[in-house]
Design an enzyme around this catalytic site. Structure first.
Site: not given
Ligand code: ADP
Length: 491
Positions: A198, A250-251, A255, A403
Protein backbone atom coordinates in the site's frame (compact mmCIF):
# COMPACT_ATOMS: atom_id res chain seq x y z
CA UNK A 1 -1.44 18.41 -17.38
CA UNK A 2 -0.27 21.60 -19.01
CA UNK A 3 -1.27 23.76 -16.05
CA UNK A 4 1.53 22.16 -14.02
CA UNK A 5 4.07 24.59 -15.35
CA UNK A 6 2.84 27.82 -13.86
CA UNK A 7 5.23 28.35 -10.96
CA UNK A 8 8.44 29.33 -12.62
CA UNK A 9 11.49 29.26 -10.39
CA UNK A 10 12.88 32.28 -12.16
CA UNK A 11 9.94 34.32 -10.97
CA UNK A 12 9.95 32.76 -7.55
CA UNK A 13 13.55 33.43 -6.68
CA UNK A 14 14.21 37.11 -6.61
CA UNK A 15 17.52 36.83 -4.76
CA UNK A 16 19.37 34.62 -7.27
CA UNK A 17 22.37 36.23 -8.85
CA UNK A 18 20.48 35.90 -12.08
CA UNK A 19 17.12 34.52 -13.02
CA UNK A 20 17.07 31.31 -15.00
CA UNK A 21 14.68 30.97 -17.90
CA UNK A 22 11.99 28.40 -17.09
CA UNK A 23 12.98 24.86 -18.12
CA UNK A 24 9.90 22.78 -17.41
CA UNK A 25 9.90 19.09 -18.20
CA UNK A 26 7.42 18.06 -20.87
CA UNK A 27 4.36 16.29 -19.51
CA UNK A 28 2.65 15.37 -22.77
CA UNK A 29 4.11 11.88 -22.87
CA UNK A 30 2.73 10.70 -19.55
CA UNK A 31 -0.32 8.47 -19.46
CA UNK A 32 -2.61 8.68 -16.47
CA UNK A 33 -6.10 7.30 -16.01
CA UNK A 34 -8.78 9.48 -14.47
CA UNK A 35 -9.59 6.72 -12.02
CA UNK A 36 -7.57 3.78 -10.70
CA UNK A 37 -8.95 0.58 -9.22
CA UNK A 38 -7.05 -1.80 -6.95
CA UNK A 39 -4.37 -3.99 -8.50
CA UNK A 40 -5.37 -7.42 -7.27
CA UNK A 41 -4.53 -10.77 -8.84
CA UNK A 42 -2.92 -9.19 -11.89
CA UNK A 43 -5.78 -6.84 -12.83
CA UNK A 44 -7.15 -3.45 -11.84
CA UNK A 45 -10.47 -4.13 -10.10
CA UNK A 46 -13.22 -1.96 -8.66
CA UNK A 47 -13.06 -1.71 -4.88
CA UNK A 48 -15.62 -3.53 -2.78
CA UNK A 49 -15.87 -0.29 -0.78
CA UNK A 50 -17.08 1.49 -3.94
CA UNK A 51 -15.13 4.47 -2.61
CA UNK A 52 -12.49 6.55 -4.37
CA UNK A 53 -10.45 9.52 -3.22
CA UNK A 54 -8.54 12.20 -5.09
CA UNK A 55 -4.79 12.54 -5.32
CA UNK A 56 -3.71 16.07 -6.17
CA UNK A 57 -0.53 17.86 -7.06
CA UNK A 58 1.00 19.67 -4.08
CA UNK A 59 2.59 22.21 -6.42
CA UNK A 60 -0.65 23.29 -8.11
CA UNK A 61 -3.30 21.98 -5.69
CA UNK A 62 -5.07 20.49 -8.72
CA UNK A 63 -6.62 17.05 -8.72
CA UNK A 64 -4.68 14.57 -10.85
CA UNK A 65 -6.67 11.34 -10.54
CA UNK A 66 -8.94 9.31 -8.30
CA UNK A 67 -7.76 6.16 -6.61
CA UNK A 68 -9.72 3.44 -4.85
CA UNK A 69 -10.03 3.22 -1.10
CA UNK A 70 -9.58 -0.41 -0.07
CA UNK A 71 -11.68 -1.68 2.83
CA UNK A 72 -11.21 -4.85 4.86
CA UNK A 73 -12.83 -7.02 2.18
CA UNK A 74 -10.52 -5.55 -0.46
CA UNK A 75 -7.52 -6.20 1.77
CA UNK A 76 -8.74 -9.75 2.25
CA UNK A 77 -9.08 -10.22 -1.53
CA UNK A 78 -5.53 -8.95 -2.04
CA UNK A 79 -4.10 -11.20 0.68
CA UNK A 80 -5.99 -14.19 -0.73
CA UNK A 81 -4.61 -13.47 -4.20
CA UNK A 82 -1.10 -13.23 -2.75
CA UNK A 83 -1.53 -16.48 -0.79
CA UNK A 84 -2.89 -18.30 -3.80
CA UNK A 85 -0.04 -17.08 -6.01
CA UNK A 86 2.46 -18.06 -3.31
CA UNK A 87 1.16 -21.61 -2.94
CA UNK A 88 0.38 -22.35 -6.55
CA UNK A 89 3.03 -20.50 -8.53
CA UNK A 90 5.74 -18.43 -6.94
CA UNK A 91 6.95 -20.85 -4.27
CA UNK A 92 7.20 -23.65 -6.81
CA UNK A 93 8.88 -21.66 -9.55
CA UNK A 94 12.64 -22.28 -9.96
CA UNK A 95 14.51 -19.33 -8.46
CA UNK A 96 16.26 -18.52 -11.73
CA UNK A 97 12.83 -18.08 -13.38
CA UNK A 98 11.72 -15.76 -10.58
CA UNK A 99 14.89 -13.76 -11.17
CA UNK A 100 13.95 -13.21 -14.81
CA UNK A 101 10.65 -11.59 -13.86
CA UNK A 102 12.36 -9.29 -11.36
CA UNK A 103 14.94 -8.36 -13.98
CA UNK A 104 12.18 -7.68 -16.51
CA UNK A 105 10.42 -5.31 -14.11
CA UNK A 106 13.71 -3.40 -13.75
CA UNK A 107 14.11 -3.15 -17.52
CA UNK A 108 10.56 -1.91 -18.02
CA UNK A 109 11.09 0.70 -15.30
CA UNK A 110 14.14 1.92 -17.17
CA UNK A 111 12.18 2.11 -20.41
CA UNK A 112 9.50 4.23 -18.75
CA UNK A 113 11.88 6.14 -16.52
CA UNK A 114 10.97 9.57 -17.81
CA UNK A 115 7.25 9.01 -17.40
CA UNK A 116 7.73 7.66 -13.88
CA UNK A 117 9.91 10.64 -12.93
CA UNK A 118 7.41 13.19 -14.20
CA UNK A 119 4.51 11.53 -12.42
CA UNK A 120 6.56 11.31 -9.21
CA UNK A 121 7.23 15.04 -9.33
CA UNK A 122 3.62 15.94 -10.15
CA UNK A 123 2.08 13.70 -7.50
CA UNK A 124 4.67 14.10 -4.75
CA UNK A 125 6.11 17.57 -5.33
CA UNK A 126 9.80 16.67 -5.50
CA UNK A 127 12.03 18.35 -8.10
CA UNK A 128 12.29 16.55 -11.42
CA UNK A 129 16.08 16.55 -11.11
CA UNK A 130 15.74 14.36 -8.07
CA UNK A 131 13.02 12.02 -9.31
CA UNK A 132 14.81 11.69 -12.67
CA UNK A 133 18.36 11.25 -11.34
CA UNK A 134 17.79 9.55 -7.99
CA UNK A 135 14.39 8.02 -7.29
CA UNK A 136 13.67 6.26 -10.56
CA UNK A 137 17.17 4.95 -11.44
CA UNK A 138 17.69 3.75 -7.86
CA UNK A 139 14.30 2.05 -7.86
CA UNK A 140 15.18 0.18 -11.08
CA UNK A 141 18.61 -0.66 -9.63
CA UNK A 142 16.99 -2.29 -6.61
CA UNK A 143 15.10 -4.65 -8.90
CA UNK A 144 18.29 -5.39 -10.87
CA UNK A 145 20.26 -5.97 -7.69
CA UNK A 146 17.76 -8.34 -6.11
CA UNK A 147 17.13 -10.14 -9.39
CA UNK A 148 20.77 -11.16 -9.10
CA UNK A 149 20.30 -12.67 -5.64
CA UNK A 150 17.10 -14.62 -6.35
CA UNK A 151 18.86 -17.83 -7.44
CA UNK A 152 21.86 -17.43 -5.15
CA UNK A 153 20.27 -17.38 -1.73
CA UNK A 154 22.11 -20.50 -0.61
CA UNK A 155 25.39 -18.69 -1.36
CA UNK A 156 24.18 -15.55 0.40
CA UNK A 157 23.40 -17.54 3.54
CA UNK A 158 25.57 -20.67 3.32
CA UNK A 159 24.42 -23.70 5.26
CA UNK A 160 21.14 -22.07 6.26
CA UNK A 161 18.67 -23.44 3.65
CA UNK A 162 16.85 -20.09 3.34
CA UNK A 163 13.10 -20.33 2.75
CA UNK A 164 10.50 -17.63 2.01
CA UNK A 165 8.02 -16.52 4.66
CA UNK A 166 4.84 -16.38 2.56
CA UNK A 167 2.74 -13.24 2.15
CA UNK A 168 4.31 -9.88 2.94
CA UNK A 169 2.17 -6.81 3.72
CA UNK A 170 4.13 -3.69 2.91
CA UNK A 171 3.14 -0.15 3.87
CA UNK A 172 5.10 2.82 2.60
CA UNK A 173 5.16 6.62 3.07
CA UNK A 174 5.02 9.53 0.65
CA UNK A 175 8.58 10.79 0.60
CA UNK A 176 10.03 8.29 -1.92
CA UNK A 177 6.91 6.63 -3.33
CA UNK A 178 8.42 4.57 -6.15
CA UNK A 179 11.78 3.99 -4.50
CA UNK A 180 10.14 2.73 -1.29
CA UNK A 181 7.94 0.40 -3.33
CA UNK A 182 11.10 -0.98 -4.99
CA UNK A 183 12.91 -1.28 -1.63
CA UNK A 184 10.03 -3.36 -0.36
CA UNK A 185 8.93 -5.42 -3.36
CA UNK A 186 12.29 -6.40 -4.92
CA UNK A 187 13.83 -8.25 -1.92
CA UNK A 188 10.49 -9.83 -1.01
CA UNK A 189 10.14 -11.33 -4.50
CA UNK A 190 13.79 -12.37 -4.69
CA UNK A 191 13.37 -14.26 -1.43
CA UNK A 192 10.32 -16.04 -2.89
CA UNK A 193 7.50 -14.21 -1.10
CA UNK A 194 4.35 -12.68 -2.55
CA UNK A 195 3.29 -9.15 -1.74
CA UNK A 196 0.44 -6.79 -0.90
CA UNK A 197 1.73 -3.22 -0.97
CA UNK A 198 0.00 0.00 0.00
CA UNK A 199 1.47 3.34 -1.05
CA UNK A 200 0.75 6.49 0.96
CA UNK A 201 -2.56 8.22 0.34
CA UNK A 202 -0.97 11.46 -0.89
CA UNK A 203 1.34 9.88 -3.48
CA UNK A 204 -0.11 6.65 -4.87
CA UNK A 205 0.39 7.18 -8.60
CA UNK A 206 3.87 5.82 -9.27
CA UNK A 207 3.05 2.65 -7.33
CA UNK A 208 0.01 2.25 -9.60
CA UNK A 209 2.22 2.84 -12.66
CA UNK A 210 4.51 0.16 -11.23
CA UNK A 211 1.44 -2.10 -11.10
CA UNK A 212 1.00 -1.50 -14.86
CA UNK A 213 4.66 -2.35 -15.40
CA UNK A 214 4.26 -5.51 -13.35
CA UNK A 215 1.25 -6.42 -15.46
CA UNK A 216 3.28 -5.85 -18.63
CA UNK A 217 6.17 -7.91 -17.27
CA UNK A 218 3.93 -10.99 -17.26
CA UNK A 219 4.54 -11.64 -13.56
CA UNK A 220 2.07 -14.34 -12.54
CA UNK A 221 -1.17 -12.80 -11.21
CA UNK A 222 -1.30 -12.26 -7.45
CA UNK A 223 2.46 -12.29 -6.87
CA UNK A 224 2.34 -8.51 -6.39
CA UNK A 225 -0.89 -6.76 -5.38
CA UNK A 226 -0.99 -2.98 -4.97
CA UNK A 227 -3.88 -1.46 -3.08
CA UNK A 228 -4.59 2.14 -2.14
CA UNK A 229 -6.20 3.68 0.90
CA UNK A 230 -5.57 5.52 4.15
CA UNK A 231 -4.32 4.40 7.56
CA UNK A 232 -7.39 2.20 8.02
CA UNK A 233 -6.41 0.16 4.97
CA UNK A 234 -2.88 -0.20 6.36
CA UNK A 235 -4.29 -1.30 9.71
CA UNK A 236 -6.44 -3.96 8.00
CA UNK A 237 -3.33 -5.27 6.25
CA UNK A 238 -1.45 -5.48 9.54
CA UNK A 239 -4.35 -7.25 11.26
CA UNK A 240 -4.98 -9.76 8.51
CA UNK A 241 -4.42 -13.26 9.96
CA UNK A 242 -2.92 -14.71 6.78
CA UNK A 243 -0.07 -12.20 6.52
CA UNK A 244 3.34 -13.61 7.50
CA UNK A 245 5.47 -10.52 7.35
CA UNK A 246 4.95 -6.78 7.77
CA UNK A 247 7.34 -4.22 6.38
CA UNK A 248 6.54 -0.66 7.32
CA UNK A 249 8.22 2.65 6.61
CA UNK A 250 6.61 5.72 8.13
CA UNK A 251 6.14 7.60 11.37
CA UNK A 252 7.33 6.31 14.72
CA UNK A 253 3.79 6.72 16.11
CA UNK A 254 2.25 4.39 13.53
CA UNK A 255 5.22 2.01 13.87
CA UNK A 256 4.42 1.67 17.57
CA UNK A 257 0.72 1.01 16.85
CA UNK A 258 1.70 -1.71 14.38
CA UNK A 259 4.02 -3.34 16.89
CA UNK A 260 1.28 -3.41 19.50
CA UNK A 261 -1.20 -4.84 17.00
CA UNK A 262 0.96 -7.82 16.09
CA UNK A 263 2.23 -8.53 19.62
CA UNK A 264 1.69 -12.21 20.36
CA UNK A 265 1.31 -13.22 16.71
CA UNK A 266 4.12 -14.91 14.80
CA UNK A 267 4.20 -12.24 12.10
CA UNK A 268 7.69 -11.02 11.31
CA UNK A 269 8.22 -7.29 11.15
CA UNK A 270 10.64 -4.63 9.99
CA UNK A 271 10.11 -0.98 10.84
CA UNK A 272 11.89 1.95 9.29
CA UNK A 273 10.72 4.97 11.23
CA UNK A 274 11.68 8.56 11.97
CA UNK A 275 15.04 10.23 12.24
CA UNK A 276 16.77 13.38 13.41
CA UNK A 277 20.24 13.01 11.99
CA UNK A 278 23.30 14.88 13.19
CA UNK A 279 25.48 16.32 10.45
CA UNK A 280 28.81 17.03 12.16
CA UNK A 281 31.38 19.38 10.65
CA UNK A 282 34.93 19.56 12.03
CA UNK A 283 37.29 22.51 11.71
CA UNK A 284 39.68 20.71 9.34
CA UNK A 285 37.11 20.38 6.56
CA UNK A 286 36.99 22.15 3.17
CA UNK A 287 34.17 24.52 4.12
CA UNK A 288 32.56 25.01 0.70
CA UNK A 289 32.28 21.27 0.20
CA UNK A 290 30.71 20.87 3.63
CA UNK A 291 28.22 23.65 2.90
CA UNK A 292 27.11 21.83 -0.23
CA UNK A 293 26.77 18.62 1.76
CA UNK A 294 24.68 20.35 4.42
CA UNK A 295 22.38 21.80 1.76
CA UNK A 296 22.07 18.41 0.10
CA UNK A 297 21.42 16.78 3.47
CA UNK A 298 18.48 18.90 4.53
CA UNK A 299 17.18 21.23 1.83
CA UNK A 300 17.10 19.13 -1.32
CA UNK A 301 14.00 16.96 -1.33
CA UNK A 302 12.36 19.57 0.94
CA UNK A 303 13.78 17.79 3.99
CA UNK A 304 11.35 14.95 3.22
CA UNK A 305 13.91 12.28 4.04
CA UNK A 306 13.82 10.34 7.29
CA UNK A 307 17.63 10.38 7.25
CA UNK A 308 17.82 14.16 6.49
CA UNK A 309 20.70 15.94 8.21
CA UNK A 310 18.34 18.09 10.25
CA UNK A 311 20.72 18.85 13.14
CA UNK A 312 23.92 20.61 12.18
CA UNK A 313 26.88 20.56 14.59
CA UNK A 314 29.70 22.92 13.61
CA UNK A 315 33.02 23.09 15.42
CA UNK A 316 33.41 26.54 16.96
CA UNK A 317 36.49 27.70 15.06
CA UNK A 318 34.73 27.66 11.67
CA UNK A 319 31.16 28.35 12.80
CA UNK A 320 30.97 32.02 11.73
CA UNK A 321 32.47 31.44 8.31
CA UNK A 322 30.44 28.30 7.64
CA UNK A 323 27.14 29.87 8.69
CA UNK A 324 27.84 32.91 6.52
CA UNK A 325 28.54 30.69 3.51
CA UNK A 326 25.54 28.51 4.26
CA UNK A 327 23.23 31.55 4.33
CA UNK A 328 24.70 32.74 1.03
CA UNK A 329 24.11 29.34 -0.53
CA UNK A 330 20.57 29.16 0.85
CA UNK A 331 19.82 32.46 -0.85
CA UNK A 332 20.66 30.93 -4.22
CA UNK A 333 18.37 27.91 -3.82
CA UNK A 334 15.51 27.88 -6.28
CA UNK A 335 12.18 26.98 -4.73
CA UNK A 336 9.32 26.40 -7.14
CA UNK A 337 7.78 24.26 -9.85
CA UNK A 338 8.96 20.67 -9.28
CA UNK A 339 8.87 20.03 -13.02
CA UNK A 340 11.42 22.75 -13.75
CA UNK A 341 14.91 21.36 -14.18
CA UNK A 342 16.39 24.39 -12.39
CA UNK A 343 14.37 23.81 -9.24
CA UNK A 344 16.31 22.80 -6.14
CA UNK A 345 13.41 22.58 -3.73
CA UNK A 346 9.94 21.54 -4.83
CA UNK A 347 6.61 21.44 -3.05
CA UNK A 348 5.88 20.11 0.41
CA UNK A 349 3.95 16.89 -0.10
CA UNK A 350 0.62 17.98 1.41
CA UNK A 351 -1.09 20.84 3.19
CA UNK A 352 -1.05 18.83 6.44
CA UNK A 353 2.71 18.43 6.19
CA UNK A 354 3.22 22.11 5.39
CA UNK A 355 1.07 23.03 8.42
CA UNK A 356 3.17 20.75 10.59
CA UNK A 357 6.42 22.29 9.37
CA UNK A 358 5.03 25.83 9.82
CA UNK A 359 3.99 25.01 13.37
CA UNK A 360 7.53 23.80 14.13
CA UNK A 361 8.96 27.01 12.71
CA UNK A 362 6.76 28.94 15.15
CA UNK A 363 7.86 26.66 17.97
CA UNK A 364 11.51 27.38 17.11
CA UNK A 365 10.94 31.12 17.20
CA UNK A 366 9.05 30.84 20.50
CA UNK A 367 11.84 28.71 21.95
CA UNK A 368 14.17 31.65 21.39
CA UNK A 369 16.29 30.31 18.53
CA UNK A 370 17.47 32.82 15.91
CA UNK A 371 15.72 32.21 12.59
CA UNK A 372 17.12 32.74 9.10
CA UNK A 373 15.09 32.02 5.98
CA UNK A 374 16.33 32.27 2.43
CA UNK A 375 15.15 35.34 0.56
CA UNK A 376 13.24 33.46 -2.13
CA UNK A 377 9.67 34.39 -3.02
CA UNK A 378 7.39 31.38 -2.84
CA UNK A 379 4.92 30.56 -5.62
CA UNK A 380 1.43 31.77 -4.80
CA UNK A 381 -0.24 28.41 -5.38
CA UNK A 382 0.83 25.11 -3.94
CA UNK A 383 2.49 24.08 -0.68
CA UNK A 384 5.96 25.55 -0.45
CA UNK A 385 8.31 26.32 2.41
CA UNK A 386 11.38 28.54 2.54
CA UNK A 387 14.63 26.84 3.49
CA UNK A 388 14.97 27.69 7.18
CA UNK A 389 17.90 27.83 9.58
CA UNK A 390 17.68 28.02 13.36
CA UNK A 391 20.82 29.29 15.07
CA UNK A 392 21.76 29.16 18.77
CA UNK A 393 19.65 26.11 19.45
CA UNK A 394 20.22 23.77 22.37
CA UNK A 395 19.60 20.10 23.09
CA UNK A 396 16.41 20.85 25.02
CA UNK A 397 14.71 22.66 22.13
CA UNK A 398 11.84 20.77 20.53
CA UNK A 399 13.14 21.73 17.08
CA UNK A 400 16.32 19.83 18.00
CA UNK A 401 14.64 16.77 19.52
CA UNK A 402 11.63 16.18 17.25
CA UNK A 403 11.42 15.16 13.62
CA UNK A 404 10.09 18.05 11.50
CA UNK A 405 10.32 16.44 8.04
CA UNK A 406 10.80 19.70 6.21
CA UNK A 407 13.57 22.07 5.06
CA UNK A 408 14.37 23.23 8.59
CA UNK A 409 17.89 22.97 10.00
CA UNK A 410 18.75 23.41 13.70
CA UNK A 411 22.36 24.51 14.27
CA UNK A 412 24.54 24.00 17.33
CA UNK A 413 28.27 24.53 17.80
CA UNK A 414 30.69 22.25 19.65
CA UNK A 415 34.32 22.24 20.84
CA UNK A 416 35.38 18.61 21.40
CA UNK A 417 34.73 15.20 19.87
CA UNK A 418 33.36 13.88 23.17
CA UNK A 419 30.89 16.75 23.39
CA UNK A 420 29.55 16.32 19.87
CA UNK A 421 29.19 12.54 20.18
CA UNK A 422 27.26 13.02 23.41
CA UNK A 423 24.96 15.58 21.83
CA UNK A 424 24.50 13.72 18.55
CA UNK A 425 23.47 10.52 20.38
CA UNK A 426 21.25 12.27 22.93
CA UNK A 427 18.07 11.88 20.91
CA UNK A 428 15.31 9.27 20.68
CA UNK A 429 16.24 8.46 17.07
CA UNK A 430 19.23 6.74 15.47
CA UNK A 431 18.78 6.41 11.74
CA UNK A 432 21.69 8.26 10.17
CA UNK A 433 24.48 10.79 10.68
CA UNK A 434 27.10 12.68 8.68
CA UNK A 435 30.73 13.44 9.52
CA UNK A 436 32.83 16.02 7.70
CA UNK A 437 36.56 15.98 8.37
CA UNK A 438 39.89 15.73 6.62
CA UNK A 439 41.07 12.99 8.97
CA UNK A 440 40.25 9.35 8.22
CA UNK A 441 41.00 8.30 11.81
CA UNK A 442 38.45 10.80 13.08
CA UNK A 443 35.85 9.34 10.73
CA UNK A 444 36.43 5.82 12.05
CA UNK A 445 36.39 7.04 15.63
CA UNK A 446 33.06 8.79 15.02
CA UNK A 447 31.40 5.95 13.11
CA UNK A 448 32.12 3.54 15.94
CA UNK A 449 30.55 5.86 18.52
CA UNK A 450 27.58 7.37 16.73
CA UNK A 451 24.41 5.38 17.43
CA UNK A 452 23.07 5.60 13.90
CA UNK A 453 22.32 2.91 11.32
CA UNK A 454 24.08 4.81 8.53
CA UNK A 455 26.98 7.24 8.88
CA UNK A 456 28.08 9.15 5.79
CA UNK A 457 31.59 10.59 5.73
CA UNK A 458 32.29 13.71 3.65
CA UNK A 459 29.07 13.13 1.73
CA UNK A 460 25.39 12.83 2.54
CA UNK A 461 22.23 11.03 1.39
CA UNK A 462 24.09 8.53 -0.77
CA UNK A 463 22.22 5.31 -1.45
CA UNK A 464 23.06 2.11 -3.20
CA UNK A 465 21.06 -1.12 -3.51
CA UNK A 466 23.95 -3.09 -2.05
CA UNK A 467 24.18 -1.02 1.15
CA UNK A 468 21.93 -1.85 4.06
CA UNK A 469 19.85 0.97 5.55
CA UNK A 470 17.96 1.10 8.85
CA UNK A 471 17.93 2.46 12.36
CA UNK A 472 18.59 2.19 16.06
CA UNK A 473 16.25 3.13 18.91
CA UNK A 474 12.98 4.80 17.84
CA UNK A 475 14.13 4.82 14.22
CA UNK A 476 13.07 1.18 14.03
CA UNK A 477 14.77 -2.15 13.38
CA UNK A 478 15.62 -4.45 10.52
CA UNK A 479 17.63 -3.43 7.50
CA UNK A 480 16.67 -2.78 3.89
CA UNK A 481 19.09 -2.98 1.01
CA UNK A 482 22.00 -5.32 0.42
CA UNK A 483 22.17 -8.86 1.73
CA UNK A 484 20.78 -7.62 5.01
CA UNK A 485 17.62 -6.60 3.17
CA UNK A 486 16.93 -10.21 2.18
CA UNK A 487 17.11 -11.60 5.70
CA UNK A 488 13.79 -10.18 6.97
CA UNK A 489 12.03 -12.00 4.09
CA UNK A 490 13.55 -15.39 4.82
CA UNK A 491 13.37 -18.02 7.50
P1 ADP B 1 4.04 9.84 7.46
O1 ADP B 1 4.01 10.75 8.63
O2 ADP B 1 5.36 9.57 6.88
O3 ADP B 1 2.93 10.07 6.48
P2 ADP B 1 2.51 7.65 8.48
O4 ADP B 1 3.07 6.69 9.46
O5 ADP B 1 1.36 8.47 8.88
O6 ADP B 1 3.79 8.45 8.06
O7 ADP B 1 2.12 6.92 7.12
C1 ADP B 1 2.94 5.97 6.49
C2 ADP B 1 2.07 4.90 5.89
O8 ADP B 1 1.37 4.22 6.93
C3 ADP B 1 0.99 5.43 4.95
O9 ADP B 1 0.87 4.54 3.87
C4 ADP B 1 -0.26 5.41 5.82
O10 ADP B 1 -1.45 5.31 5.08
C5 ADP B 1 -0.02 4.18 6.67
N1 ADP B 1 -0.73 4.15 7.97
C6 ADP B 1 -1.20 5.19 8.69
N2 ADP B 1 -1.77 4.77 9.83
C7 ADP B 1 -1.66 3.41 9.83
C8 ADP B 1 -2.05 2.36 10.76
N3 ADP B 1 -2.66 2.62 11.92
N4 ADP B 1 -1.74 1.08 10.44
C9 ADP B 1 -1.09 0.80 9.29
N5 ADP B 1 -0.71 1.72 8.39
C10 ADP B 1 -0.99 3.01 8.65
Amino acid sequence: MSKENTNTPAASNSSSTWAYAPAPEDTKHIRLQKQYGLFINGAFVKPNSKKYFATSSPSTEEKIAEVAEANEKDVDAAVKAARNAYNKTWKKMPAKERAKYIFRIARLMQERARELAVIESIDGGKPIRESRDIDVPLAANHFFYYAGWADKLQYAFPGKNPQPLGVAAQIIPWNFPLLMAAWKIAPALAAGNTVVLKPAETSPLTALKLAEIIQDSGLPPGVVNIITGFGKTGAAMVQHPDVNKIAFTGSTDVGKIIQKTIAGSNKKITLELGGKAANIVFEDVPIDQAVEGIVNGIFFNQGHVCCAGSRLFVQEGIADELIRKLKDRMNTLIVGNPLDKNTDIGAINSKEQLDKISSYIKIGVNEGAEIFQSACVLPKKGYFCKPTLFLHTSQSHRIVQEEIFGPVLAVQTFRTIEEVIEKANNIPYGLSAGVWTDKGSKIFNMTSKLRAGVVWANTYNKFDPSSPFGGYKESGFGREGGLHGLMPYLQ
